[in-house]
Enzyme design. Structure first.
Site: not given
Ligand code: 13P
Length: 244
Positions: A9-11, A91, A93, A163, A169, A208, A229-230
């Site tokens: 997930n590149w966000k 998600h 967010e 999640e 994050g 994470s 994510g990251g």
């Molecule tokens: P991180 O891997 O950066 O914690 O993000 C997880 C996430 O929200 C994937 O959708």
């Protein structure tokens, strides 16, 4: 055997130049099925660079509406035109910053399914909810909206992602035991509707996930992969997680 799946997930990250380098570096694939969920403007680039490769691509959201006067929304039919295989829905967010309700998330999942796109339905509790002993109640409520809206056949075409909000994050990962307990709980809930679907459903863990903790998490019986994510922004890390 359930499908092993690792989705990035590149966000709201990326640029044409950075994406090109990243996509070219990962397109050989990994031992798990890989997919990247990119911002909408980059889906055409993903299609151009990934078509025919071992890596699928997806969106990070989709409208619950089919078409019409919904400024800023993107329809599932449009995503389908760009070969999108997955759409993340619900998600945390989106739930937090865009007030997406459980029913909206379920409606988005339905809309994706209508166009042959696999919804990756996210659930998870906040730290306050976990500390109040509410984890199961929260994820059960989030999942219930989906169970209420989808037929058994439709349920058989979704991916779930657990999640925990406090792990996203933050560098704080759920322990493999904490994650496994919630994954098993979710699968049991789905099994109350249909045992076969529950047994086949991929349930991903997100929050994470890094190369150094992925193998441990993925060793658990109900953790079928990850939503990353990251670490999905670095080819080396994303591939290492895909091979874990
Ligand atoms: P991180 O891997 O950066 O914690 O993000 C997880 C996430 O929200 C994937 O959708």
């Amino acid at each position: 055997m359930r499908q092993k799946l690792v989705i990035g997930n590149w966000k709201m990250h990326g640029s044409l130049a950075a994406n090109e380098a990243l996509l070219n570096a990962i397109k050989g694939g990994a031992s798990a099925t890989l997919a990247v969920c990119a911002p909408f403007p980059y889906l055409a680039q993903c299609q151009a660079l990934l078509a025919g490769s071992a890596v699928a691509w997806g969106a990070q959201d989709v409208s619950a509406e089919a078409r019409g006067a919904f400024t800023g929304e993107v329809a599932a039919s449009m995503l389908a035109e760009f070969g999108v295989g997955y759409a993340i829905v619900g998600h945390s967010e989106r739930r937090t910053y865009h007030q997406e309700a459980d029913g909206t998330v379920a409606a988005k999942a339905l809309r994706a399914l209508e166009f042959g796109i696999t919804p990756v339905i996210c659930v998870g509790e906040t730290l306050a909810e976990r500390e109040a002993g509410q984890t199961e109640a929260v994820v059960a409520r989030q999942l219930q909206a989906v169970l209420d809206a989808l037929s058994v056949e439709q349920l058989g075409r979704v991916v779930l992602a657990y999640e925990p909000v406090w792990a996203i994050g933050t560098g704080k990962t759920a322990t493999k035991e904490q994650a496994q307990a919630v994954h098993a709980f979710l699968r049991a809930r789905v099994a109350e509707r249909d045992d076969g679907v529950a047994g086949r459903m991929a349930i991903l863990y997100g929050g994470s996930v890094k190369p150094d903790n992925a193998a441990d998490l993925f060793s658990m019986p109900d953790i079928d992969g990850g939503l990353i994510g990251g670490a999905s922004l670095k080819a080396e890390d994303f591939l290492a997680i895909g091979n874990a």
